[in-house]
Design a protein around this motif. Structure first.
Motif, PDB file in Angstrom:
ATOM      1  N   MET A 114       1.043  -0.997   0.125  1.00  0.00           N
ATOM      2  CA  MET A 114       0.519  -0.045  -0.020  1.00  0.00           C
ATOM      3  C   MET A 114       0.361   1.267  -0.341  1.00  0.00           C
ATOM      4  SD  MET A 114      -2.508  -1.139   2.818  1.00  0.00           S
ATOM      5  CE  MET A 114      -4.379   0.318   2.267  1.00  0.00           C
ATOM      6  N   SER A 115       2.050   1.583   0.890  1.00  0.00           N
ATOM      7  CA  SER A 115       2.991   2.097   1.002  1.00  0.00           C
ATOM      8  C   SER A 115       3.280   1.935  -0.682  1.00  0.00           C
ATOM      9  CB  SER A 115       3.886   2.693   1.556  1.00  0.00           C
ATOM     10  OG  SER A 115       4.805   3.118   1.710  1.00  0.00           O
ATOM     11  N   ALA A 116       4.097   1.495  -1.186  1.00  0.00           N
ATOM     12  CA  ALA A 116       4.725   1.984  -2.380  1.00  0.00           C
ATOM     13  C   ALA A 116       3.602   2.053  -3.767  1.00  0.00           C
ATOM     14  CB  ALA A 116       5.304  -0.028  -2.940  1.00  0.00           C
ATOM     15  N   ALA A 117       2.465   1.826  -3.200  1.00  0.00           N
ATOM     16  CA  ALA A 117       1.559   1.937  -4.521  1.00  0.00           C
ATOM     17  C   ALA A 117       1.019   3.455  -4.200  1.00  0.00           C
ATOM     18  CB  ALA A 117       0.060   0.956  -3.955  1.00  0.00           C
ATOM     19  N   TYR A 123       7.444   2.445 -11.234  1.00  0.00           N
ATOM     20  CA  TYR A 123       8.570   1.344 -10.941  1.00  0.00           C
ATOM     21  C   TYR A 123       8.317   1.015  -9.757  1.00  0.00           C
ATOM     22  CZ  TYR A 123      11.438   3.323 -13.956  1.00  0.00           C
ATOM     23  OH  TYR A 123      12.621   3.935 -15.389  1.00  0.00           O
ATOM     24  N   ALA A 124       6.869   1.543  -8.906  1.00  0.00           N
ATOM     25  CA  ALA A 124       6.641   0.727  -7.675  1.00  0.00           C
ATOM     26  C   ALA A 124       5.395   0.032  -8.404  1.00  0.00           C
ATOM     27  CB  ALA A 124       6.242   2.299  -6.288  1.00  0.00           C
ATOM     28  N   GLN A 125       4.620   0.545  -8.583  1.00  0.00           N
ATOM     29  CA  GLN A 125       3.652  -0.423  -8.780  1.00  0.00           C
ATOM     30  C   GLN A 125       3.983  -1.606  -9.383  1.00  0.00           C
ATOM     31  OE1 GLN A 125       0.541   0.868  -8.564  1.00  0.00           O
ATOM     32  NE2 GLN A 125       1.185   2.996  -7.928  1.00  0.00           N
ATOM     33  N   GLY A 205      14.961   0.156  -7.969  1.00  0.00           N
ATOM     34  CA  GLY A 205      14.301  -0.324  -6.657  1.00  0.00           C
ATOM     35  C   GLY A 205      13.469  -0.634  -5.808  1.00  0.00           C
ATOM     36  N   GLY A 206      12.231  -0.938  -7.141  1.00  0.00           N
ATOM     37  CA  GLY A 206      10.987  -0.695  -7.193  1.00  0.00           C
ATOM     38  C   GLY A 206      10.067  -0.583  -5.597  1.00  0.00           C
ATOM     39  N   LEU A 207       9.428  -1.204  -5.007  1.00  0.00           N
ATOM     40  CA  LEU A 207       8.915  -0.419  -3.786  1.00  0.00           C
ATOM     41  C   LEU A 207       9.851   0.712  -3.073  1.00  0.00           C
ATOM     42  CD1 LEU A 207       7.913  -4.184  -2.249  1.00  0.00           C
ATOM     43  CD2 LEU A 207       6.439  -2.817  -3.495  1.00  0.00           C
ATOM     44  N   PHE A 208      10.772   0.872  -3.214  1.00  0.00           N
ATOM     45  CA  PHE A 208      10.842   1.872  -2.109  1.00  0.00           C
ATOM     46  C   PHE A 208      11.561   3.035  -3.299  1.00  0.00           C
ATOM     47  CE2 PHE A 208      12.154  -2.459  -0.089  1.00  0.00           C
ATOM     48  CZ  PHE A 208      11.055  -2.552   1.187  1.00  0.00           C
ATOM     49  N   ILE A 209      11.110   2.428  -4.074  1.00  0.00           N
ATOM     50  CA  ILE A 209      12.195   3.984  -5.532  1.00  0.00           C
ATOM     51  C   ILE A 209      11.747   5.611  -4.671  1.00  0.00           C
ATOM     52  CG2 ILE A 209      10.021   3.871  -6.760  1.00  0.00           C
ATOM     53  CD1 ILE A 209      12.029   4.292  -9.134  1.00  0.00           C
ATOM     54  N   GLU A 210      10.766   5.495  -4.023  1.00  0.00           N
ATOM     55  CA  GLU A 210      10.135   7.140  -3.271  1.00  0.00           C
ATOM     56  C   GLU A 210      10.594   6.882  -2.205  1.00  0.00           C
ATOM     57  OE1 GLU A 210      10.317   9.187  -5.436  1.00  0.00           O
ATOM     58  OE2 GLU A 210       9.646   8.537  -7.356  1.00  0.00           O
ATOM     59  N   THR A 211      11.077   6.282  -1.049  1.00  0.00           N
ATOM     60  CA  THR A 211      10.831   6.312   0.058  1.00  0.00           C
ATOM     61  C   THR A 211      12.452   6.586   0.255  1.00  0.00           C
ATOM     62  OG1 THR A 211       9.774   3.916  -0.112  1.00  0.00           O
ATOM     63  CG2 THR A 211      10.208   4.835   2.388  1.00  0.00           C
ATOM     64  N   SER A 212      12.601   7.869   1.790  1.00  0.00           N
ATOM     65  CA  SER A 212      14.196   7.396   2.021  1.00  0.00           C
ATOM     66  C   SER A 212      13.411   8.240   3.518  1.00  0.00           C
ATOM     67  CB  SER A 212      15.561   8.661   0.831  1.00  0.00           C
ATOM     68  OG  SER A 212      13.617  10.401   1.294  1.00  0.00           O
ATOM     69  N   TYR A 216      12.675   5.257   5.174  1.00  0.00           N
ATOM     70  CA  TYR A 216      13.645   4.268   4.513  1.00  0.00           C
ATOM     71  C   TYR A 216      14.103   3.236   5.698  1.00  0.00           C
ATOM     72  CZ  TYR A 216      16.638   0.895   1.565  1.00  0.00           C
ATOM     73  OH  TYR A 216      17.390  -0.004   1.240  1.00  0.00           O
ATOM     74  N   ALA A 217      14.187   4.037   6.569  1.00  0.00           N
ATOM     75  CA  ALA A 217      15.918   3.363   7.609  1.00  0.00           C
ATOM     76  C   ALA A 217      14.138   2.293   8.694  1.00  0.00           C
ATOM     77  CB  ALA A 217      15.296   4.407   8.812  1.00  0.00           C
ATOM     78  N   LEU A 218      13.012   2.827   8.863  1.00  0.00           N
ATOM     79  CA  LEU A 218      11.924   2.231   9.612  1.00  0.00           C
ATOM     80  C   LEU A 218      12.033   0.587   8.787  1.00  0.00           C
ATOM     81  CD1 LEU A 218       9.045   4.740  10.540  1.00  0.00           C
ATOM     82  CD2 LEU A 218      11.737   3.549  11.354  1.00  0.00           C
ATOM     83  N   PHE A 219      11.644   0.638   6.775  1.00  0.00           N
ATOM     84  CA  PHE A 219      11.231   0.192   6.119  1.00  0.00           C
ATOM     85  C   PHE A 219      12.267  -1.329   6.723  1.00  0.00           C
ATOM     86  CE2 PHE A 219       7.932   2.176   3.824  1.00  0.00           C
ATOM     87  CZ  PHE A 219       6.740   1.373   4.590  1.00  0.00           C
ATOM     88  N   LYS A 220      14.006  -0.832   6.534  1.00  0.00           N
ATOM     89  CA  LYS A 220      15.028  -1.249   5.723  1.00  0.00           C
ATOM     90  C   LYS A 220      15.215  -2.247   7.605  1.00  0.00           C
ATOM     91  CE  LYS A 220      19.636  -0.939   5.834  1.00  0.00           C
ATOM     92  NZ  LYS A 220      20.247  -1.850   3.882  1.00  0.00           N
ATOM     93  N   TRP A 221      14.671  -1.577   8.593  1.00  0.00           N
ATOM     94  CA  TRP A 221      14.864  -1.861   9.741  1.00  0.00           C
ATOM     95  C   TRP A 221      14.233  -3.075  10.180  1.00  0.00           C
ATOM     96  CZ3 TRP A 221      15.829   2.019  14.724  1.00  0.00           C
ATOM     97  CH2 TRP A 221      16.020   1.051  15.809  1.00  0.00           C
ATOM     98  N   GLY A 222      12.100  -3.355   9.858  1.00  0.00           N
ATOM     99  CA  GLY A 222      11.299  -4.132   9.371  1.00  0.00           C
ATOM    100  C   GLY A 222      11.758  -5.170   8.750  1.00  0.00           C
TER     101      GLY A 222
END
Length: 302
Positions: A114-117, A123-125, A205-212, A216-222
């Motif tokens: 949902m976040s990527a969408a 690219y995220a799609q 990067g697909g899902l994370f292309i617009e995440t920084s 992005y740290a929280l996603f990466k930590w997860g």
């Protein structure tokens, strides 16, 4: 109550604090195989701190982009409280079972999609569509394997499955289920050859292309925490030996087993190229069939 709180703190501490160190070991091992020196073991901690300190840029005012990283990490940690990590009974063992665990791991994947969408990037799609296809083929393998253990133990609680396996020893159904889970963990952790939804060389990067930054740290930590959680799930449910029933001995034993699993995951990651999405789907459909064989053996034994 004090025991539950203490074990809960232990599980969360292992998931949050140990996972970056394991990632550091993986990086060192990967560099060694590639004949490089590699970064120091503590580099993942530096990376997370650096990302947390960056400016929080947003490509869209959509509230999903703001809340999804926190919800994702929280969902992963709740799933971690349902898994034994060196203990027989997980912290939330009386409040949840394998069905609840499957629910939260699936919810985490849905939150990520949902976040990527919401980023509205093409690219995220593509990453979302790939992640959805992987979810629909990988998650059933984990679910069938856990249900196989539940049928054998006549209980959906992970502590009961562990105790039954420790008491009765290896069976055909549990060995098949364990192999299925081990082969599915690679995809759950987004490692090669199954990092299809990110695929930096293909979809940037697909899902994370617009995440920084902090998001992005929280996603990466997860993702790093998932490494500890799923390795513990495999080690404690499907390879529960040795078990001394002494906490200060069983926790280090579990950590050693987690390290062994992570090293194997790293070796597979290093020596394999990325699969195409159709190849990955065919592979996991076969793994679903193998997991179902274990389920049939469990039903026959029951």
């Amino acid at each position: 109550m004090n025991y539950t709180i203490g074990i809960g703190i232990l599980n969360i501490g292992l998931a949050l604090l140990l996972s970056p160190f394991l990632e550091g070991i993986v990086r060192k091992l990967r560099a060694f195989i590639h004949s490089r020196k590699g970064p120091p073991f503590r580099q993942p901690y530096y990376d997370l701190l650096k990302l947390l300190g960056k400016e929080n840029l947003e490509v869209s005012p959509n509230y999903l982009l703001r809340g999804a990283p926190i919800l994702y990490l929280a969902t992963i940690l709740i799933a971690g409280l349902l898994v034994p990590m060196g203990t027989i009974r997980p912290p939330l063992g009386t409040a949840g079972d394998v069905i609840v665990f499957i629910y939260f791991t699936t919810l985490a994947a849905v939150v990520l999609m949902m976040s990527a969408a919401a980023s509205e990037s093409p690219y995220a799609q593509i990453g979302v569509s790939r992640e959805m296809m992987m979810l629909l083929t990988v998650e059933p393998v984990i679910a069938i394997a856990l249900i196989t253990g539940a049928i054998n133990a006549h209980s959906l609680r992970m502590s009961d499955i562990v105790m039954w396996y420790l008491t009765n020893g290896p069976t055909v159904s549990m060995v098949i289920a364990g192999v299925s889970v081990f082969l599915a963990v690679q995809a759950q952790l987004g490692k090669l050859p199954f990092d299809i939804s990110e695929a930096e060389q293909e979809i940037m990067g697909g899902l994370f292309i617009e995440t920084s930054g902090p998001k992005y740290a929280l996603f990466k930590w997860g993702f790093l925490a998932k490494q500890v959680i799923f390795a513990s799930l495999f080690c404690q449910i499907f390879v529960p030996w040795p078990a001394t029933f002494i906490l200060w001995l069983d926790v280090p034993i579990n950590l050693v087993k987690i390290l062994i699993v992570v090293v194997f995951v790293c070796l597979i990651d290093v020596v394999n190229p990325r699969l195409r999405i159709d190849q990955a789907i065919r592979y996991f459909l076969f793994m679903v069939f193998v997991a179902l064989m274990g389920l049939v053996f469990a039903l026959v034994q029951a």
